[in-house]
Enzyme design. Structure first.
Site, PDB file in Angstrom:
ATOM      1  N   ARG A 195      56.829  47.981  78.021  1.00  0.00           N
ATOM      2  CA  ARG A 195      56.397  46.746  77.362  1.00  0.00           C
ATOM      3  C   ARG A 195      56.854  46.720  75.904  1.00  0.00           C
ATOM      4  NH1 ARG A 195      50.476  45.439  78.835  1.00  0.00           N
ATOM      5  NH2 ARG A 195      51.176  43.426  78.056  1.00  0.00           N
ATOM      6  N   TYR A 240      48.431  42.830  85.043  1.00  0.00           N
ATOM      7  CA  TYR A 240      47.252  43.669  85.289  1.00  0.00           C
ATOM      8  C   TYR A 240      46.689  43.568  86.703  1.00  0.00           C
ATOM      9  CZ  TYR A 240      47.456  43.917  80.226  1.00  0.00           C
ATOM     10  OH  TYR A 240      47.884  44.107  78.948  1.00  0.00           O
ATOM     11  N   ASN A 291      39.107  43.186  76.229  1.00  0.00           N
ATOM     12  CA  ASN A 291      39.716  42.234  77.160  1.00  0.00           C
ATOM     13  C   ASN A 291      39.729  42.702  78.609  1.00  0.00           C
ATOM     14  OD1 ASN A 291      40.351  40.277  75.114  1.00  0.00           O
ATOM     15  ND2 ASN A 291      41.960  41.670  74.462  1.00  0.00           N
ATOM     16  N   ALA A 299      43.854  47.532  73.797  1.00  0.00           N
ATOM     17  CA  ALA A 299      44.551  47.304  72.527  1.00  0.00           C
ATOM     18  C   ALA A 299      44.179  48.315  71.452  1.00  0.00           C
ATOM     19  CB  ALA A 299      44.278  45.891  72.033  1.00  0.00           C
TER      20      ALA A 299
END
Length: 148
Positions: A108, A24, A12, A78
């Site tokens: 997060r 981001y 991603n 990820a």
């Protein structure tokens, strides 16, 4: 030691600047690559820059770096939280590894707090935005120089 640094970007990150810019930022992966090449030039490093959404490609690039690159900068994205395979590949790499995260993964969701890659990383940079890549290159240059 080689002054070649392999910079790897996981899934991603090709959408950097478009996907969740509030997390981001607005810079693109092309912007990051340009900044890495500029900083590497200042540090007298050579950079091979890659991005893939495929775990096996990242593993192949780590394997290619063995015996060639002086260090690896990796933003596993990820795969940070899921990939024992990336950890195993990095464990087979002889040089220093710096793990980079654009956001502060510790602020997060809970699942983002665990990193398989950190078990191998010689340093972790998180929450510094895309500037983290330049900081990683600076650290790798120091580590490469120290092993001279």
């Amino acid at each position: 030691m080689s002054r070649l640094v392999t910079v790897l970007n996981g899934p991603n990150l090709n959408l950097l600047g478009q996907r969740e810019p509030e997390i981001y930022g607005s810079e693109t992966i092309a912007d990051v690559e340009r900044a890495c090449h500029a900083r590497a030039n200042e540090l007298k490093l050579e950079v091979h820059f890659h991005q893939s959404n495929r775990e096996y490609e990242l593993i192949d690039w780590i394997h290619e770096a063995r015996g060639r690159a002086g260090g690896i900068v990796i933003n596993p994205a990820a795969f940070t939280h899921t990939s024992v395979a990336l950890l195993d590949a990095l464990n087979a790499f002889e040089g220093p590894v710096i793990e980079v995260h654009i956001s502060n993964i510790h602020k997060r969701e809970e699942f983002r707090h665990h990193s398989f890659v950190s078990r191998r990383a010689d340093g972790v940079i998180a929450g510094c935005g895309v500037q983290g890549y330049e900081l990683a290159l600076l650290r790798l240059a120091r580590l490469i120089d120290a092993t001279g």
